[in-house]
Every structure is written in structure tokens, then in C-alpha cells.
Write an enzyme that holds these catalytic residues in place. Structure first.
Site, short mmCIF file in Angstrom:
data_model
loop_
_atom_site.label_atom_id
_atom_site.label_comp_id
_atom_site.label_asym_id
_atom_site.label_seq_id
_atom_site.Cartn_x
_atom_site.Cartn_y
_atom_site.Cartn_z
N HIS A 70 39.05 52.44 61.23
CA HIS A 70 40.19 53.34 60.85
C HIS A 70 40.84 53.89 62.15
O HIS A 70 40.68 53.40 63.18
CB HIS A 70 39.71 54.52 59.93
CG HIS A 70 38.60 55.53 60.53
ND1 HIS A 70 38.72 56.22 61.72
CD2 HIS A 70 37.35 55.49 59.98
CE1 HIS A 70 37.83 56.61 61.85
NE2 HIS A 70 36.72 56.72 60.96
N HIS A 98 38.54 55.03 65.01
CA HIS A 98 37.95 53.82 66.10
C HIS A 98 39.02 53.33 66.93
O HIS A 98 38.78 53.13 68.04
CB HIS A 98 37.56 52.64 64.83
CG HIS A 98 36.65 53.49 64.03
ND1 HIS A 98 36.59 53.19 62.69
CD2 HIS A 98 35.29 53.92 64.39
CE1 HIS A 98 35.60 53.70 61.95
NE2 HIS A 98 34.90 53.95 62.87
N CYS A 101 20.22 64.11 57.49
CA CYS A 101 21.51 63.81 56.96
C CYS A 101 21.74 62.17 57.32
O CYS A 101 21.64 61.73 58.28
CB CYS A 101 22.76 64.48 57.89
SG CYS A 101 24.30 63.62 57.29
N CYS A 139 24.83 61.22 59.16
CA CYS A 139 24.35 61.28 60.84
C CYS A 139 23.31 60.26 61.07
O CYS A 139 23.04 60.17 62.38
CB CYS A 139 24.27 62.86 61.09
SG CYS A 139 25.74 63.90 61.00
N CYS A 165 24.88 69.19 55.43
CA CYS A 165 25.00 68.78 56.85
C CYS A 165 26.52 69.59 57.18
O CYS A 165 27.49 69.47 56.50
CB CYS A 165 25.22 67.23 56.73
SG CYS A 165 26.04 66.85 58.51
N HIS A 174 29.29 66.66 57.76
CA HIS A 174 29.53 65.64 56.50
C HIS A 174 29.58 66.66 55.43
O HIS A 174 30.17 66.04 54.31
CB HIS A 174 28.15 64.74 56.09
CG HIS A 174 28.32 63.55 57.16
ND1 HIS A 174 27.36 63.64 58.15
CD2 HIS A 174 28.91 62.66 57.22
CE1 HIS A 174 27.72 62.76 58.96
NE2 HIS A 174 28.77 61.58 58.37
N LYS A 203 40.23 66.03 59.30
CA LYS A 203 39.54 65.20 60.14
C LYS A 203 39.20 63.90 59.90
O LYS A 203 38.79 63.50 58.98
CB LYS A 203 38.03 66.04 60.41
CG LYS A 203 37.31 65.63 61.66
CD LYS A 203 35.93 66.11 61.77
CE LYS A 203 35.01 65.63 60.98
NZ LYS A 203 33.87 65.97 60.78
N LYS A 249 33.98 59.19 61.32
CA LYS A 249 33.13 58.00 60.48
C LYS A 249 32.61 58.56 59.22
O LYS A 249 32.39 57.83 58.20
CB LYS A 249 31.74 57.63 61.30
CG LYS A 249 30.97 58.67 61.49
CD LYS A 249 29.74 58.25 62.57
CE LYS A 249 28.73 59.36 62.95
NZ LYS A 249 27.79 58.67 63.88
ZN LIG Z 1 25.81 64.49 58.77
#
Ligand SMILES: [Zn+2]
Length: 536
Positions: free
Chosen positions: A26, A29, A135, A138, A160, A163, A311, A314
Site C-alpha cells: 500500500h 510501503h 498481539c 504486531c 493492542c 491495532h 493512519k 501494516k
Molecule cells: Zn498490535
């Protein structure tokens, strides 16, 4: 494209993170990867030997679960995404990496096992138990204090903080790396090398984190098997982050070819997103210290990329595809825009409106029009043959001085400080100044004066403008290779000066390089108006 240049000594070595292949690439990256490409192209044009590495992170529970959800083996999943999504996008964006490492390649996995075995033999790894919130997004154990309370569908659960999804309580008999013993040495390194972590806000965050005391790091997992087996205990696989970080060493030739390794390692610049700062600024240097290897020069974190206030990272893959942007604005404008619009290291927003506005004012009007006008006037008044400048005055001297300053500023900002925005601003300020010079000198009026003095003035004005464009093509080539090459051809520069890629940044400010007599042609417009672009 491969690294060029010659001579011995260490290459200027730049990395992107290796990206998780749980989905297609995306905008986030592409942002980091274009930054790495521009930085290495700039250093190549300094005449340095350069080595630019990117790749993919293919192990771990997240990739395994994504593959399972799609009904294929994790290896098939990775192969498909790498070949159909990742590598084609980097080709499309003209990313000139020197290597592309995949963590499922044997050249990587064998070396990872050797590295970890070495740490084990040195007494840096021990067996222990651990239970804590984990998580999967992560791939990281969280500290209880970091978690946030869930709401709505996640009410009553702990989430998390990155996330915003529930953590899992993981209990494992694992192998641990003695990370807790490296806090003082890391702090001493940060102190002795203030440039090690950039920007300043990232440095402060890491220093505060390490000062609170480090916990030992669980470096193996036994609840799934998609990873590199621990050499002395194949019931475990190596923690995906240790596996991933080691790519910077394995791709550079660690334990394989010592000469090659020393000619590259360690990285001069690790470009990362700030969500993976601790892995690169704490765990990675501690692993290198433990194994007696040299530490990288800098870890440079870019900020969050926001799209409509959300945001992009990933964890949020719903963003805009880079191809959505290039199909409308072209690859060069895409490469230029994010580095132009956002100060590297700060959070920033992508917006179609801002991109369209900057494309029109800076690329099409300021830069593209200048190139078209100069080529048109040399064609009209001198039959397309660049005349000699024989009547330099104060106005010409001002342009020459401005160029010398622009080259010095841009080289320091881009090449040394990794401050792309300031470098681009310096180059485009010069473009504006050349536009102002032409407006003031009014060559179309001077052309009406047919006297020898008038012809000499006209020749001098057009030479000054064309020679300025010669320098601009060199300076913008790392950002926008396609349009810079077209400008280079339009200026007829190659017969006299050689290929654009071989032009040195240091020479760009040396006045008078473009030979009089060069054949100038009016090629296709560098940046067509948006309404004239194909697909508009
Ligand atoms: Zn996370």
C-alpha cells in the site's frame, strides 16, 4: 539496475524494512521504498558505491493465518504475492534495489540459524517460561500497562494500542535473549551517537523506553511451525522479528562471503516506519552487540501517513493503492509528491486535492513550462542550436550564484540529513528564480533588437536558462528519473556530457557545462496539464 561506481571501501548501504506479505503493498510501503530509492540514487550520483536492499518478511503467525484463510500453504501465499504484487510494483515505481531478500530463502534461513546458534554458544540465550498479552498483528508481547480498554464489540477486553484489537494471553516455554543486559550499552551508544535515531522525537521515545529497564526477549515460538527452526531444538521456530531483522546481515553476505559482507555491512541508513522503531533501535543493535558486529549508522523513522484522517500502516490496509495515483499523475509525480509534501520523519496526510494542486503549480507550471519555453525560444531564435553566452552581466551572475548555493543546500539536505522536503524546496526555489530571470530579461523583446549587441544578449539569456535546466535535470533525476531523462534529451546534453545517470551532483553547480552548439529539441511536455493526461 545494479550499483555502479568503483573503488574499494564500504558501499553506502540503505535498507527499507522487509514487508509482511499478508497483503499487497500500500501507500505506506511505497513511501518508505521510494525514499530509499531516492536516497541511494542521490548517493550514486555523488559517485559513491551504493547498495540498496528491500524484501519481504514471510514467516510468523500472521502470514500463516492469512494463508490459511485463503486456503493455500504459506509458501504458496508468499510466492504469489511477491511475484504478482510486490516485485511488479517496485518495477513500476522504478525502484532500483540491488537485492530483494525473502526470509523463506535458504540463503537467509541457513544464516539465521547460524547467527542464533552463535548467540546460544556465547551464553546469550537461555530457556525460560513466559506468560503475557500478545498481539498477533504486531507479533509482539505487550506490557500490561501499554494495553487499552476495549469498547463496543470489544468491551471488557484489553486491546493492542496500535491495532485496537484484543490481545491474546500466550504462555510459552521459550528461549530468551538476554536483552535486559544491554540497556546501559544501548544508552551509551545513543549518547555517543546522537544521529543514531532520527527524528529527535523518535530518539527521545527510545531513550525513555530503554531507561525504564529492558526485559529479556523471547526469541522462539512453539505454538506454530511457520518459521526457521531453532537449531538445537526443532520444536521451536525463531521469533519472526529476530528472523526478519537478520535480513540486513544475511543479504549483505553474513557468514557467507566475508569480503562482500565487509564491503556492505553495517547499513548506513535503516529507513523504517515509526511503528517498528523499538525493533530497529533497541533489539537490532543489542543483537549485533551480542554477536560482536558493528552497529548501523542511523535508524530514520518516517511518521504516520494519514489518508482522510486514518493512519496507514501494516495494520490498516484499506488505503489507496499506489497504482491509483500513478495511473492519474504518472510515476514521477508520485515519487516526488510524498517526499515534497511531508517533512520526512513527521506525520503527514495524503490528499488528492493537495497532489493535484502541487502537480499543477510546481511540476506543470513552474518546472514543465520553463523547460518548454526555453526549448521553444532556442528553436525560434537560434534554429534549435544552443548559442554561446558572451554578454554575461549581473543578472546572469545572480543565477550562477543561486545555482551553486542550491546544489550545496540540496546535497547537504538530501544526501547527509535525509531531509528530502528541504532538498526539493531548494531545487524548486531555483526553478522559480530562473522563471523570474526570464520574466525580467524578456527575451521575446530582446529578440526584436537585431543588432549584434541584441543578439548577444538574447543568446546569453537563453544559454543561462538552458544551462540552469541542465543542472535541474541532474538534481531531480533521483526523484523523477523519467522526466529528467526526457529533459536531458531535450537539451541535447548527452553528446557533450554523457548519460544523465553518470552526472555527479557535485558538478551540477559548475557553470557552463552544457556545451554551446548542443541541439535543443522541443520534446513532449514534461508534465501535461491534468485534464490532458491519458486517463484523465
Ligand atoms: Zn498490535
Amino acid at each position: 539496475m545494479v550499483a555502479t561506481g568503483s573503488g574499494s571501501g564500504k558501499a553506502y548501504y540503505v535498507t527499507t524494512p522487509i514487508y509482511y506479505v499478508n497483503d499487497a503493498p500500500h501507500l505506506g510501503h511505497a513511501y518508505t521504498t521510494v525514499a530509499g530509492d531516492v536516497l541511494t540514487r542521490w548517493h550514486r550520483q555523488r559517485g559513491e558505491r551504493v547498495w540498496f536492499l528491500t524484501g519481504t518478511d514471510e514467516h510468523g503467525q500472521k502470514v500463516l493465518r492469512t494463508a490459511e484463510a485463503n486456503g493455500v500453504s504459506p509458501q504458496e501465499w508468499c510466492d504469489r504475492l511477491v511475484e504478482e504484487a510486490w516485485k511488479p510494483l517496485w518495477r513500476h515505481l522504478e525502484i532500483a534495489h540491488d537485492d530483494f531478500i525473502r526470509t523463506t530463502e535458504q540463503r537467509h534461513t541457513d544464516r539465521v540459524r547460524e547467527f542464533v546458534q552463535d548467540l546460544y554458544d556465547k551464553g546469550e540465550i537461555y530457556q525460560g517460561g513466559y506468560e503475557g498479552p500478545y498481539c498477533v498483528g504486531c507479533e509482539e508481547y505487550k506490557l500490561p500497562g501499554e494495553l487499552i480498554a476495549g469498547e463496543g464489540e470489544y468491551a471488557g477486553r484489553q486491546l493492542c494500542p496500535i491495532h485496537k484489537r484484543p490481545v491474546e494471553i500466550l504462555k510459552e516455554e521459550n528461549y530468551f535473549f538476554k536483552l535486559s543486559e544491554y540497556g546501559d550499552r544501548l544508552l551509551a551508544h545513543y549518547e555517543a551517537h546522537p544521529e543514531f535515531i532520527q527524528p529527535e522525537s523518535a530518539r527521545n521515545e527510545v531513550v525513555n523506553f530503554v531507561r525504564q529497564g529492558l526485559q529479556d526477549l523471547s526469541i522462539s515460538r512453539s505454538t506454530f511451525d511457520w518459521g526457521v527452526p531453532v537449531p538445537w531444538d526443532d520444536r521451536h521456530v525463531i521469533y519472526v522479528w529476530v528472523d526478519a531483522l537478520l535480513n540486513y546481515a544475511t543479504a549483505a553476505g553474513y557468514n557467507q562471503n566475508q569480503d562482500t559482507f565487509e564491503s556492505r555491512f553495517p547499513a548506513d541508513v535503516h529507513l523504517i516506519g515509526k511503528d517498528i522503531l523499538r525493533f530497529h533501535a533497541v533489539i537490532w543493535p543489542a543483537l549485533l552487540m551480542a554477536n560482536g558486529l558493528r552497529l548501523p549508522g542511523r535508524v530514520v523513522a518516517n511518521g504516520w501517513l494519514l489518508v482522510g484522517g486514518e493512519k496507514m500502516s501494516k495494520s490498516n490496509l484499506t488505503g489507496i493503492s499506489p497504482r491509483d495515483i500513478t495511473s492519474h499523475f504518472g510515476v514521477d509525480a508520485f515519487r516526488w509528491y510524498l517526499l515534497r509534501a511531508i517533512a520526512y520523519g513527521q506525520d503527514g496526510s495524503f490528499s488528492w486535492e493537495d497532489l493535484a494542486a502541487r502537480y499543477t503549480s510546481e511540476l506543470a507550471n513552474d518546472y514543465g513550462n520553463l523547460a518548454s519555453r526555453v526549448a521553444a525560444m532556442v528553436g525560434r531564435y537560434f534554429d534549435g542550436v544552443l548559442p554561446e553566452a558572451t554578454a554575461d552581466g549581473g543578472a546572469e551572475q545572480a543565477v550562477q550564484d543561486a545555482l551553486a548555493k542550491t546544489v550545496a543546500d540540496a546535497d547537504r539536505k538530501i544526501g547527509d540529513d535525509v531531509d528530502f522536503q528541504a532538498g526539493i524546496v531548494a531545487i524548486f526555489d531555483f526553478v522559480k528564480q530562473v522563471n523570474g530571470y526570464i520574466s525580467e530579461q524578456e527575451p521575446w523583446k530582446v529578440a526584436k533588437d537585431g543588432s549584434p549587441e541584441g543578439r548577444a544578449r538574447l543568446a546569453t539569456i537563453l544559454y543561462t536558462a538552458a544551462e540552469s535546466l541542465r543542472a535541474v535535470a541532474v538534481l531531480l533525476n533521483p526523484f523523477m528519473p523519467e522526466s529528467s531523462q526526457r529533459l536531458w534529451e531535450s537539451l541535447g546534453a548527452e553528446p557533450g556530457l554523457g548519460a544523465l545517470a553518470d552526472q555527479r551532483v557535485q558538478d551540477a553547480g559548475e557553470w557552463g557545462r552544457l556545451p554551446a552548439g548542443s541541439v535543443i529539441t522541443k520534446g513532449a511536455i514534461l508534465f501535461p496539464r491534468l485534464e490532458d493526461r491519458p486517463g484523465a
